[in-house]
Design an enzyme around this catalytic site. Structure first.
Site, PDB file in Angstrom:
ATOM      1  N   ASP A 189       2.606  20.250 -20.766  1.00 43.28           N
ATOM      2  CA  ASP A 189       1.728  19.090 -20.901  1.00 43.28           C
ATOM      3  C   ASP A 189       2.511  18.137 -21.802  1.00 43.28           C
ATOM      4  OD1 ASP A 189      -0.075  17.162 -21.573  1.00 43.28           O
ATOM      5  OD2 ASP A 189      -1.707  18.534 -22.096  1.00 43.28           O
ATOM      6  N   HIS A 249     -20.190  14.503 -30.292  1.00 40.98           N
ATOM      7  CA  HIS A 249     -19.597  13.588 -31.272  1.00 40.98           C
ATOM      8  C   HIS A 249     -19.406  12.180 -30.710  1.00 40.98           C
ATOM      9  CE1 HIS A 249     -16.307  15.133 -28.928  1.00 40.98           C
ATOM     10  NE2 HIS A 249     -15.506  14.207 -29.371  1.00 40.98           N
ATOM     11  N   LYS A 277       0.360   7.731 -23.645  1.00 41.63           N
ATOM     12  CA  LYS A 277       0.953   8.009 -24.952  1.00 41.63           C
ATOM     13  C   LYS A 277       2.418   7.587 -24.924  1.00 41.63           C
ATOM     14  CE  LYS A 277      -2.890  10.594 -25.031  1.00 41.63           C
ATOM     15  NZ  LYS A 277      -3.390  11.552 -24.083  1.00 41.63           N
ATOM     16  N   ALA A 320       2.587  14.856 -22.703  1.00 41.48           N
ATOM     17  CA  ALA A 320       2.112  13.522 -23.117  1.00 41.48           C
ATOM     18  C   ALA A 320       2.993  12.927 -24.223  1.00 41.48           C
ATOM     19  CB  ALA A 320       0.666  13.605 -23.586  1.00 41.48           C
ATOM     20  N   TYR A 366       0.830  -1.220   0.000  1.00 39.44           N
ATOM     21  CA  TYR A 366       0.000   0.000   0.000  1.00 39.44           C
ATOM     22  C   TYR A 366       0.858   1.260   0.000  1.00 39.44           C
ATOM     23  CZ  TYR A 366      -3.676   3.318   0.772  1.00 39.44           C
ATOM     24  OH  TYR A 366      -4.529   4.376   0.605  1.00 39.44           O
ATOM     25  N   PHE A 417      -5.348  20.863 -24.699  1.00 41.24           N
ATOM     26  CA  PHE A 417      -6.044  19.628 -25.060  1.00 41.24           C
ATOM     27  C   PHE A 417      -7.455  19.700 -24.436  1.00 41.24           C
ATOM     28  CE2 PHE A 417      -6.960  15.113 -24.073  1.00 41.24           C
ATOM     29  CZ  PHE A 417      -6.993  14.644 -25.366  1.00 41.24           C
ATOM     30  N   ASP A 418      -8.433  18.960 -24.987  1.00 38.74           N
ATOM     31  CA  ASP A 418      -9.834  19.092 -24.496  1.00 38.74           C
ATOM     32  C   ASP A 418      -9.965  18.918 -22.986  1.00 38.74           C
ATOM     33  OD1 ASP A 418      -9.249  17.294 -26.544  1.00 38.74           O
ATOM     34  OD2 ASP A 418     -11.313  16.690 -26.852  1.00 38.74           O
TER      35      ASP A 418
HETATM   36  C1  LIG Z   1      -4.326  12.439 -23.736  1.00 40.99           C
HETATM   37  C2  LIG Z   1      -3.921  13.799 -23.393  1.00 40.99           C
HETATM   38  C3  LIG Z   1      -4.283  14.387 -22.181  1.00 40.99           C
HETATM   39  C4  LIG Z   1      -5.198  13.703 -21.177  1.00 40.99           C
HETATM   40  O1  LIG Z   1      -4.642  12.530 -20.722  1.00 40.99           O
HETATM   41  P1  LIG Z   1      -5.525  11.265 -20.284  1.00 40.99           P
HETATM   42  O2  LIG Z   1      -4.489  10.263 -19.912  1.00 40.99           O
HETATM   43  O3  LIG Z   1      -6.329  10.863 -21.480  1.00 40.99           O
HETATM   44  O4  LIG Z   1      -6.366  11.693 -19.149  1.00 40.99           O
HETATM   45  C5  LIG Z   1      -3.820  15.650 -21.912  1.00 40.99           C
HETATM   46  N1  LIG Z   1      -3.062  16.326 -22.785  1.00 40.99           N
HETATM   47  C6  LIG Z   1      -2.697  15.797 -23.958  1.00 40.99           C
HETATM   48  C7  LIG Z   1      -1.851  16.587 -24.891  1.00 40.99           C
HETATM   49  C8  LIG Z   1      -3.117  14.528 -24.315  1.00 40.99           C
HETATM   50  O5  LIG Z   1      -2.781  14.025 -25.509  1.00 40.99           O
END
Ligand SMILES: *Cc1c(COP(=O)(O)O)cnc(C)c1O
Length: 455
Positions: free
Chosen positions: A211, A446, A254, A213, A70, A122-123
């Protein structure tokens, strides 16, 4: 140079091969929405590169070492040390995926009404800024607006506009650079741009975050495209980028080539303490953050594999190869192609379909019907604005289709099959019908809408 995957196959998973009639029936059942298809109805799935990568033997083996204690699990320390070595940040928090890191960070940093300024949010990043009471402002560089412009760093932020925002009356609470710029076509951000952003943020005492990713893919494109970096390793370039910022959020679905995971990494101790409290309340204890020990192990191994030049070279070459074949078939793509996805210009291919009848969605649907390829539109169905009667009043700036490329999953012959299917559709584009929305939820329509072709 011949394209060759730097790995061989050890475990296989059959992919469904359907007849045209079966695909037509599946689309009717799915109300012409690719998100409503079942995986066993899809031959090549290019809906997302998130969490869809193939694990290596070394990752699987690492997973077996997972320590499910844990608190204070060995797996946490391996994860922490790997991320800390990569980023240089001392405070590393695992989270279950990227958006959890966003929520914790913005909740801690943004005051109500403050701006988050980005090359493009990103969204989920935008959604978490808004949920934290902030306002999300995107300032992409002017070159990004021209899909055909081959400018190498269309992910850059507009520095003059950023400087004006920082000098202006608005209260900027944070600057977030998305590398690569997913919302902006997967385009890379140059080190020159990141360096200038860091300087502006320092001068204005505004926190600067990445960010990250796709930090490895961004590093690879910097090595290829930006003068002065050709002799750097991807790891070195990534580190230079992290060095410029105060911290980073990352989805590890990613560039850690894993199925689930993320991190929040911070330089400053006070902020880390605050975020850690939120982490424990909402994700899990600070040594697992919503992940299993085996996940932490696989993530650490994936982060080492993703910066290998042979892997990145082959992945970039695969996307470039697909782009060449698609362009040879007369279909325009967003230039220059990046790595994680190829964006097709559906608006140009289907000029007979007005934005109100969703050319991007029409092309995505056709690629499924013609070849079982699943992909998503980035056009007026997703980004357009409508009035209360469902009439499109503001179309998206472009009608695109995104072909996202999962990591290590498809071979060159799979991508050539995708290109052949696109070429087949492009021979008679006038046969592709437009679509009308039959039923749609108010938010994020969508994902859930039902549509039908206009015959
Ligand atoms: C996928 C992504 C996110 C969000 O990450 P999740 O793991 O899907 O929550 C944030 N910023 C970028 C650029 C992404 O491609």
């Amino acid at each position: 140079m011949p394209l060759m995957e730097p790995y061989r196959v050890k475990v296989v998973e059959p992919i469904p091969i359907l007849t045209r009639a079966e695909r037509e029936a599946a689309m009717v059942r799915a109300a012409y929405n690719p998100f409503s298809l079942r995986a066993d109805e899809v031959t090549i799935d290019l809906l997302s590169d998130s969490g869809t990568g193939a694990l290596s033997a070394a990752q699987q083996a690492a997973g077996m070492r997972g320590d499910e204690t844990y608190a204070g699990a060995r797996s946490f320390f391996r994860f922490r040390d790997t991320v800390s070595e990569l980023t240089g940040y001392p405070h590393i928090m695992p989270v279950h995926q990227g958006r959890a890191a966003e929520r914790i960070l913005f909740g801690a940093v943004l005051k109500p009404g403050q701006l988050s300024v980005s090359n493009t949010h990103f969204d989920t990043t935008r959604a978490n800024v808004i949920l934290s009471g902030g306002v999300a402002v995107d300032l992409p560089c002017p070159e990004a607006a021209d899909l055909d412009n081959a400018y190498p760093f269309k992910g850059d932020i507009d520095l003059a506009a950023l400087a004006a925002k920082l000098d202006g009356p608005d209260d900027v609470g944070i600057v977030v650079m998305t590398i690569t710029n997913n919302g902006g076509g997967g385009q890379p951000v140059s080190m020159a741009n990141l360096t200038a952003v860091a300087k502006l943020c320092r001068e204005h005492q505004v926190p600067f975050f990445l960010d990250a990713a796709r930090f490895a893919e961004n590093a690879w494109l910097v090595i290829q495209r930006e003068p002065g970096y050709a002799d750097h390793t991807p790891q070195q370039v990534a580190r230079l980028a992290f060095d410029l910022a105060d911290g980073a959020v990352a989805s590890l679905k990613k560039d850690a080539i894993a199925h689930m995971g993320g991190f929040l990494a911070l330089r400053e101790e006070g902020l880390a303490k605050h975020c850690e409290a939120i982490l424990i309340a909402t994700e899990g204890f600070r040594t697992y953050g919503g992940l299993a020990g085996r996940d932490l192990e696989m993530l650490a191994e994936g982060l080492r594999e993703v910066v290998e030049p042979d892997y990145l070279r082959a992945r970039a070459a695969a996307t470039a190869h697909l782009a060449e074949l698609v362009k040879a078939a007369g279909v325009s793509v967003v230039e220059p192609p990046g790595i994680h996805a190829l964006y097709l210009n559906a608006g140009r291919l289907l000029p007979h379909i007005p934005p109100s009848e969703f050319p991007g969605h029409a092309l995505a649907t056709e690629l499924y019907l013609a070849g079982g390829i699943r992909c998503a539109e980035l056009g007026s169905l997703y980004l357009g604005e409508e009035d209360e009667n469902g009439v499109l009043v503001k179309p998206a700036p472009y009608e695109l289709v995104r072909l996202a490329i999962p990591r290590r999953v498809y071979t060159q012959s799979h991508l050539e099959y995708v290109a052949e299917t696109i070429a087949e559709v492009a021979k008679n584009p006038e046969r592709v019908p437009g679509y009308r929305v039959v039923e749609a939820p108010a938010l994020l329509r969508h994902f859930n809408c039902r549509v039908e072709p206009i015959r």
